[in-house]
Every structure is written in structure tokens, then in C-alpha cells.
Design a protein around this motif. Structure first.
Motif, PDB file in Angstrom:
ATOM      1  N   GLU A 104       1.042  -1.367   0.088  1.00 41.95           N
ATOM      2  CA  GLU A 104       0.165  -0.521   0.069  1.00 41.95           C
ATOM      3  C   GLU A 104       0.967   1.739  -0.508  1.00 41.95           C
ATOM      4  OE1 GLU A 104      -3.885   2.206   3.024  1.00 41.95           O
ATOM      5  OE2 GLU A 104      -2.065   0.125   3.134  1.00 41.95           O
ATOM      6  N   HIS A 105       0.409   2.157  -0.360  1.00 40.46           N
ATOM      7  CA  HIS A 105       1.448   3.783  -0.692  1.00 40.46           C
ATOM      8  C   HIS A 105       0.078   5.022  -0.165  1.00 40.46           C
ATOM      9  CE1 HIS A 105      -1.452   3.456  -4.465  1.00 40.46           C
ATOM     10  NE2 HIS A 105      -1.384   5.297  -4.135  1.00 40.46           N
TER      11      HIS A 105
ATOM     12  N   ARG B   8      -5.005   5.043  -7.924  1.00 38.19           N
ATOM     13  CA  ARG B   8      -5.121   3.728  -7.518  1.00 38.19           C
ATOM     14  C   ARG B   8      -3.570   3.258  -7.505  1.00 38.19           C
ATOM     15  NH1 ARG B   8     -10.881   2.104  -7.499  1.00 38.19           N
ATOM     16  NH2 ARG B   8     -11.438   2.575  -5.259  1.00 38.19           N
ATOM     17  N   PHE B   9      -3.444   2.050  -8.663  1.00 43.23           N
ATOM     18  CA  PHE B   9      -1.934   1.657  -8.621  1.00 43.23           C
ATOM     19  C   PHE B   9      -1.646   2.436 -10.375  1.00 43.23           C
ATOM     20  CE2 PHE B   9      -5.587  -1.234  -9.753  1.00 43.23           C
ATOM     21  CZ  PHE B   9      -5.576  -1.271 -11.297  1.00 43.23           C
ATOM     22  N   ASN B  10      -2.291   3.399 -10.625  1.00 43.24           N
ATOM     23  CA  ASN B  10      -1.153   4.304 -11.210  1.00 43.24           C
ATOM     24  C   ASN B  10      -0.219   4.628 -11.411  1.00 43.24           C
ATOM     25  OD1 ASN B  10      -0.658   6.777 -13.061  1.00 43.24           O
ATOM     26  ND2 ASN B  10      -2.091   7.759 -12.944  1.00 43.24           N
TER      27      ASN B  10
ATOM     28  N   PHE C 225      -2.735  -5.160  -3.606  1.00 39.11           N
ATOM     29  CA  PHE C 225      -3.312  -4.796  -1.986  1.00 39.11           C
ATOM     30  C   PHE C 225      -4.711  -3.931  -2.567  1.00 39.11           C
ATOM     31  CE2 PHE C 225      -4.572  -1.213  -0.175  1.00 39.11           C
ATOM     32  CZ  PHE C 225      -4.438  -1.619   1.777  1.00 39.11           C
ATOM     33  N   PHE C 226      -4.631  -3.224  -3.774  1.00 34.39           N
ATOM     34  CA  PHE C 226      -5.699  -3.046  -4.414  1.00 34.39           C
ATOM     35  C   PHE C 226      -6.566  -4.012  -5.404  1.00 34.39           C
ATOM     36  CE2 PHE C 226      -3.460   1.362  -4.163  1.00 34.39           C
ATOM     37  CZ  PHE C 226      -4.201   1.392  -3.290  1.00 34.39           C
TER      38      PHE C 226
ATOM     39  N   THR D 179      -0.060   5.152   5.666  1.00 32.92           N
ATOM     40  CA  THR D 179      -0.345   3.656   5.229  1.00 32.92           C
ATOM     41  C   THR D 179      -0.881   3.259   6.845  1.00 32.92           C
ATOM     42  OG1 THR D 179       1.765   2.269   5.176  1.00 32.92           O
ATOM     43  CG2 THR D 179       0.524   3.296   3.447  1.00 32.92           C
ATOM     44  N   GLY D 180      -2.256   2.673   6.822  1.00 31.85           N
ATOM     45  CA  GLY D 180      -3.273   2.294   7.558  1.00 31.85           C
ATOM     46  C   GLY D 180      -4.004   2.301   8.483  1.00 31.85           C
TER      47      GLY D 180
END
Length: 763
Positions: A254-255, A265-267, A298-299, A413-414
Motif C-alpha cells: 500500500e502507498h 490507485r495503482f497508477n 493490495f488494491f 498507510t493503515g
């Protein structure tokens, strides 16, 4: 399944719900979701182009390596629909025509991306068109010539459109001059170390990966042979950026949600695939595959899909308010850029080298300082990663998106962060210093300048307020860290009556309940899955409070969950300079959330200690001035202390030192933080934050919160002296709260007067 096949399968699974929406004769996809503030034509084109980029990465990947059933038939059907849609949408005589580009129109952004997609998958998307069809598409692309363009990453779009036209025989005599001018303008946005400030947006955030390095390296990949010197500059910048950007990812992959367009997201992964494709990174391919695959998975394993199976607006789940007004239902498919690893052949080392641990997984963690953007990233013992932002501005044009997307103390994160509505006259309380005016308006940080920066602390200067009503409160903030804890200290000078709040981390909750502590100087809350948040008040007169959403009577505000709780400390109504200090924490270890003890607080240094170590050893140590008189050398067997030097303009949290800096960092994380002995002052006693004053009625409506107790003394309203001897002193610590084991009471030799260290370089 091989890693290469895993990525192909992920791309295909994202394409399948889109393929179900592909109707013959159409040039758009009817994806359910909100509209943007552009126009219907812009949203139509976006629903075509962004999924097309995903299809392009999939179509150009190796068919012989595909571990999927009926792969060739699926490819053929998808490619045929996109070709037919391209022909219909670019033809002015067609009822499906998208319309031309225009000055500052969203079409310009989508057309630039379309030009890239047609070149990535030329075999499937461009080459099969007839010459007449290609001519129509080229004429449509040519409508971009001469249009007005926002002075930010949007300048890349004309570069890619005009380069595409030139590469396919449709160049105009002025195109090369325009391409050169726009690339030159983009390069003026480089601020050092591979970091770009996004033009008028004044931001350093994920757009460095989303846009600058994606479009820059894609230009190198497709057209760089025509300008080798410029291409090498962009490779060199990408090399530097990738060195930094690897530190933005947690052990889970995660970022941190940070800045605008987090629904992409994962871009963010695109820069790693392109850097490998251009051979401009020395990072191990096995490390980058672990990073990219973990972030992607993750996503994709979260509830990020809407009723049609398409990507929704949100971050880790559906939350439409995440999206800015320029986004529509198809906007999340900018995430397709993250599939750049599929540009690498299946024989590339990226797909075969053994994986290596991410920086956040390595023993001892990391602290990584980036001076050009004014950012620091660091890991916590639980494998989370946070961004500490001292340099990313919030441009005046960005305030409508919410200043809190850039201006928190920490983006971790989290836990992530909460929103506030309406955007310009409101600010969320978590992980921030905020002020509330008598009229109810709430302001947080907008613009900022780094004044001190190193691997132990970050200091920056800024203002709370806005031009409307000339609201003005000057602040100097200094942030320090250890394990899951942050110490933040704020020198505040309000120029109108305000109520100030210091917020801890916003704990995301999937269910509307959490175990919360009783109101007091140390607030904590834990979710059913044992994640927690804590806030410890160090300044006298702060009142405990909670910012919560635990039912459906209020609008959701947390980025990552429908419910949340945030511990908050607030002042009474103040209008004179004062100093505020607090400790905040998030993590999953209940014992690590225990309060700190004020071991001693002579003028010039605060010593915050933890209880004895779990092994039962009683740490001992001493602090003395080092021979150079520019820093302190502090040594102990198992460091129980965090020592900070407070001066009128700066604070330095001095950690345990040894000749080897790496050893120092490892020692500073070996003993987790424990319980607190909190400071307080009697109503008539002068404190390090100034004399006490009577409590006044606080302004404006308050947020929905749990019942709280009221502190007997508000914070100081006395201007802190600028004399070097006027250093805050903590006094009169009350009895310690019950702890698991007795706190360490080892005495520490008094340190000599601390010399002021040389200033650190800012951004």
C-alpha cells in the motif's frame, strides 16, 4: 502461474466487465457513476480512452505467454470494438462524434493518452485501419493545434499528439517548434532530484509518478531517439525519482493516500516499469516486481468495484467524495498506467529474479529525506510507511479540492486521513493543527516553507487562514518521530481569537464502534482488529475531545473506511502567542500505545522516557556534549529516552548516538515506547507555555463527539520570548497512569546548556 501471466490475468479481469458494456456502433462505455464538471462529451471520451489504454497494454503483451483460455478470441473482440469506436468518435459526420479539442478542454488530456495507446498497441489498434479512417483520426487529433493549455503536466498532451501525427506522416510545419517549447516549459518545473512541481498547482505529490515521469519516460520510449540529449535528461531524472519513490510503499504494498486524484490507485506503479524498460534504474528487478505486484494485488483484492464490476471512485473501497469535480465514472481507469511492466518482455529479469524485501520490510526500517520536494518518508515497526510533508504547497487553485489532501502532519498507510466539507472553509482535524474562528470557519495549513530538515526531525513555517476576512495566524511547526510515535510542537501566533485543535491519527473503522479510553491527557482508541490510535497532550490547558463518525447521521469523511474515530486536543478561545505540544501514535501493538513519561524537563531539553524493557533490563545512560559542540553524543545500553532540545526557533530531538549512523538508527527503534507521565500546571503557576488564563466560550458549532471532561486551565496566551534563555520547561508531572510494569526511573545526568546547532538545509 508465472508472474508475467499473473499480470496479464489481472489486466484481462479488469477488461472483462468493460467488454460486457461494449455495444456495436458506440464510441463510449456507459459506466455507472457521477459526472464530472466538464461536459458530457468529455466524459464520453474519457470512458473510451482510459479503458483503451488498459486494453493497449494487454493487447501488446505476448500471446504465446498468455496463460488464459480463449485469449486470442478475447483480444480480437476487444481490439475490433475499440477500432470501430475510434473511427466513429473521430468522424464529424458520425452521431457518435466526440467533437473537437478546444482551449482548456478535458479532451486535450484524453487525446494525449489516446495517442500513446495507439502507439503502444499499433499492431492491433492503428495498423488495421484503412488510410481514409487514419486520415479522419489524424484530422481530429489536429484540432489540438494552437489551443490553450493549463500550465502544468497538461503540456505533455500536445507533445504526444503532435509527435504521433509526425510519426505517421501528418506533421505540420509548426509542430516541432510547439513540441520543443512545451518540453522546455515542462523542464522548468523540475526542482531537483527528479522531482517536479506541478505548475500552477504548486504540489509535490503522486502526480510526479502519475504524470511527469509517465509522460516523460513514455516520450523517451516512443520518440526519444529524435532528441537524445533531452531523452537522457529525462532518464536521469527518472533514475533519481525512482530511488526516492521506492520508499513510498508499505510492507503490504500500500502507498499513502496523498494529494489529489487518489482514486487512480495503482497508477503510481507506471514509473517502475518504464524505468526498467529504459534501463534507467539500478534498483534490483526482483525488488521492483515485489513492490509492483504487492501494490497491484493490495488494491485488486479490496472492494474497489461498482455494481457493473468496473472500478469505482474511491481508494480502498467505494467513496465517491474522494473524487475531485474534474473526475467522472471512468476516471479511475487512469490506473491502467500502472500496467507498464507488461511492456517488458516475458524474458526480462523483472519476471524471473527472486523477490527482495521492500525497504519497509527490512530490519530497522528507514527514514528517507528528500530535500527538493521537502518530503520525508519513514517506516514504522509494523511495516507502515508515512509521508511527512513540509514542502508541498497547496496552490490557491487547489483549495477547492481540499487543502487537507496535502497539508497534514503525516500521511500514513493503515490510517490515511479524513476529508472536510465544504472544502475551502473547512479542514479535518486528524493529524493536523487547525484553528476555528468565531464564525465557525476552520482552517488548516495551505502553503509552507521548510526551515529545518534531517533524518530526525522536520520543521516548517506556514500560516493558518485565508484572504477572505484577512484571517492570519503564523505557525512554526516541528515534528519528530520514533517507532509509531510523532512528537509535534507548534509555535502559534494568532491575530484574531481562535480555538486551536491538535489531532491524532484518524482510525478507520469498518464497523461503527471502537474501544475508547476515558477522556484524559492520554486518549486512545482501538478497532476490533486491534489497530489503534493515541494522542498524548503535553501542553497544559488542552481539553480532550473526539472527532467521530459512528453512525449514519453524518456524512462519511474517512478516505479508507465508512466510520472513524480521531483523538483531538483543543484549547479555549485564545488570541495571543502560545506553544502547543502533543504526541500521536498509530499501530497495532496495544503496549506500544502506552503513554510516555516526562523523565525530566530542565530548560533546554525535554527527556521523555519509556518503562523498563520487556527483558527486565533497566536502561542506563548519560548525555554529554560532543567535542565539536555542534551536537550531543548520548549513549545507553538500551535507550529509554527521547531527548529534544527546544529553542525559540527550533527543536532538535536528539537520539542515541554512536560513531556509526546506521547503528544509531537501529538503536533508536529497539525499545518501543511505553506509558506516559504527563505534564500539567496549577492555574496560578507559570508554565513553559506561558501563564494560565480563564477559559472563554469557544466559537462556532462543534463536531459530533463523545462526552468529554473539561480541563481547568486553557493554554497560555503569553508571547514566548525570543531570548535564547527562554526555552520551554515542563513542570509538575502528575502521577503516572497505571502501566504494565513499573516505569524506568533511572536518573540521567543533567546535560550542559545545549548549543544551537547549525541550521539544516531546507527545500
Amino acid at each position: 502461474m508465472t508472474p508475467y501471466g499473473h499480470w496479464q490475468l489481472a489486466a484481462r479481469r479488469l477488461l472483462e466487465p468493460l467488454a460486457a458494456l461494449m455495444q456495436p456502433g458506440r464510441a463510449d462505455l456507459e459506466i455507472h457513476g457521477p459526472a464530472s464538471d466538464h461536459d458530457k462529451q468529455a466524459d464520453r471520451l474519457e470512458s473510451f480512452v482510459r479503458p483503451l489504454l488498459l486494453a493497449a497494454f494487454y493487447l501488446q503483451s505476448e500471446t504465446e505467454s498468455a496463460e488464459l483460455d480463449d485469449d486470442r478470441a478475447v483480444r480480437a473482440r476487444i481490439a475490433q470494438w475499440f477500432r470501430a469506436g475510434l473511427v466513429a468518435g473521430s468522424n464529424p459526420a458520425s452521431p457518435r462524434y466526440w467533437g473537437p479539442d478546444a482551449s482548456y478542454h478535458q479532451h486535450h488530456v484524453e487525446m494525449g493518452l489516446l495517442a500513446i495507446a495507439l502507439q503502444i498497441a499499433r499492431r492491433d489498434l492503428w495498423a488495421p485501419l484503412t488510410r481514409a479512417e487514419q486520415d479522419d483520426v489524424a484530422r481530429w487529433f489536429a484540432t489540438c493545434r494552437g489551443g490553450g493549455i493549463v500550465n502544468n503536466n497538461h503540456l505533455f498532451m500536445s507533445v504526444h499528439i503532435l509527435e504521433f501525427l509526425g510519426a505517421h506522416g501528418y506533421a505540420h510545419r509548426t509542430d516541432r517548434a510547439v513540441v520543443t517549447a512545451h518540453l522546455n516549459q515542462l523542464e522548468t518545473m523540475h526542482r531537483g532530484g527528479g522531482w517536479f512541481e506541478d505548475g500552477i498547482n504548486q504540489a509535490f505529490d503522486h502526480y510526479n509518478a502519475y504524470a511527469f515521469h509517465f509522460y516523460g519516460l513514455m516520450w523517451v520510449h516512443l520518440h526519444g531517439a529524435g532528441d537524445r540529449d533531452r531523452a537522457q535528461r529525462w532518464r536521469n531524472w527518472a533514475r533519481l525519482f525512482v530511488r526516492d519513490y521506492q520508499y513510498f510503499f508499505a510492507a503490504s504494498g500500500e502507498h499513502p493516500a496523498f494529494g489529489r486524484s487518489i482514486c487512480y490507485r495503482f497508477n503510481c506503479l507506471n514509473v517502475f516499469g518504464l524505468a526498467l524498460a529504459q534501463d534507467c534504474t539500478e534498483l534490483a528487478p526482483g525488488l521492483l516486481r515485489r513492490l509492483c505486484t504487492r501494490n497491484l494485488d493490495f488494491f485488486l483484492t479490496r472492494p474497489i468495484y461498482q455494481d457493473q464490476g468496473c472500478l469505482n471512485l474511491g481508494f480502498t473501497d467505494r467513496f465517491d467524495r474522494v473524487a475531485e469535480v474534474y473526475s467522472c465514472a471512468a476516471s479511475p481507469y487512469w490506473a491502467a498506467k500502472g500496467f507498464t511492466p507488461l511492456l517488458l518482455p516475458s524474458t526480462h529479469a523483472f519476471w524471473h529474479e527472486p523477490e527482495q524485501p521492500l525497504p519497509a520490510e527490512r530490519p530497522g526500517g528507514f527514514v528517507h529525506v528528500m530535500r527538493a520536494p521537502g518530503l520525508i518518508t519513514r517506516s514504522t515497526p509494523s511495516g507502515e510507511v508515512e509521508i511527512l510533508n513540509g514542502g508541498s504547497m497547496v496552490g490557491n487553485t487547489q483549495l477547492r479540492y481540499g487543502a487537507w489532501k496535502w497539508s497534514k502532519l503525516s500521511y500514513r498507510t493503515g490510517v490515511h486521513f479524513t476529508f472536510a466539507f465544504p472544502e475551502i472553509t473547512n479542514f479535518s482535524f486528524d493529524s493536523a493543527l487547525t484553528q476555528q474562528l468565531d464564525d465557525g470557519r476552520i482552517f488548516g495549513r495551505h502553503s509552507t516553507v521548510v526551515v529545518e530538515m534531517d533524518e530526525h526531525h522536520l520543521g516548517y513555517s506556514y500560516n493558518l487562514g485565508f484572504k477572505t476576512g484577512q484571517v492570519n495566524t503564523s505557525v512554526e511547526t516541528f515534528v519528530f518521530w520514533r517507532a509509531g510515535w510523532l512528537l509535534h510542537l507548534h509555535h502559534v501566533e494568532p491575530r484574531q481569537p481562535v480555538v486551536l485543535r491538535v489531532g491524532g491519527f484518524a482510525l478507520p473503522l469498518s464497523e461503527p464502534h471502537a474501544l475508547r479510553s476515558d477522556p484524559g491527557r492520554h486518549l486512545s482508541a482501538f478497532s476490533s482488529d486491534h489497530r489503534g490510535t493515541a494522542l498524548q497532550m503535553l501542553s497544559p490547558g488542552l481539553q480532550p475531545d473526539w472527532d467521530t463518525r459512528l453512525d449514519e447521521t453524518t456524512e462519511r469523511r474517512h478516505v479508507a473506511a465508512p466510520y472513524h474515530v480521531t483523538p483531538v486536543a483543543k484549547t479555549g478561545r485564545v488570541s495571543a502567542p502560545l506553544v502547543l505540544a502533543a504526541l500521536s501514535w498509530s499501530g497495532s501493538d496495544h503496549h506500544a500505545a502506552s503513554p510516555w513519561t516526562i523523565a525530566s524537563s530542565p530548560a533546554g531539553a525535554w527527556r521523555l522516557s519509556t518503562p523498563g524493557s520487556a527483558s527486565g533490563r533497566s536502561p542506563t545512560g548519560h548525555c554529554r556534549r560532543c567535542p565539536s559542540a555542534t551536537r550531543f553524543r548520548c549513549r545507553w545500553d538500551r535507550p529509554p529516552l527521547l531527548i529534544c532540545r527546544i529553542a525559540p526557533s527550533s527543536i532538535h530531538w536528539l537520539r542515541s548516538c554512536s560513531p556509526a549512523p546506521l547503528r544509531r538508527r537501529q538503536l533508536s527503534r529497539r525499545s518501543p515506547p511505553r506509558k506516559l507521565r504527563a505534564p500539567q500546571s496549577s492555574p496560578a503557576t507559570p508554565t513553559p507555555f506561558g501563564p494560565t488564563a480563564p477559559t472563554a466560550k469557544e466559537p462556532g458549532p462543534s463536531r459530533k463527539s463523545a462526552p468529554t471532561t473539561t480541563a481547568t486551565t486553557p493554554p497560555s496566551t503569553c508571547r514566548p520570548s525570543r531570548s535564547p534563555t527562554a526555552i520551554p520547561r515542563l513542570r509538575n508531572a502528575p502521577p503516572t497512569w497505571p502501566t504494565r510494569g513499573a516505569p524506568n526511573r533511572t536518573s540521567v545526568a543533567a546535560s550542559p546548556p545545549l548549543p544551537k546547532p547549525p541550521p539544516s538545509a531546507g527545500s
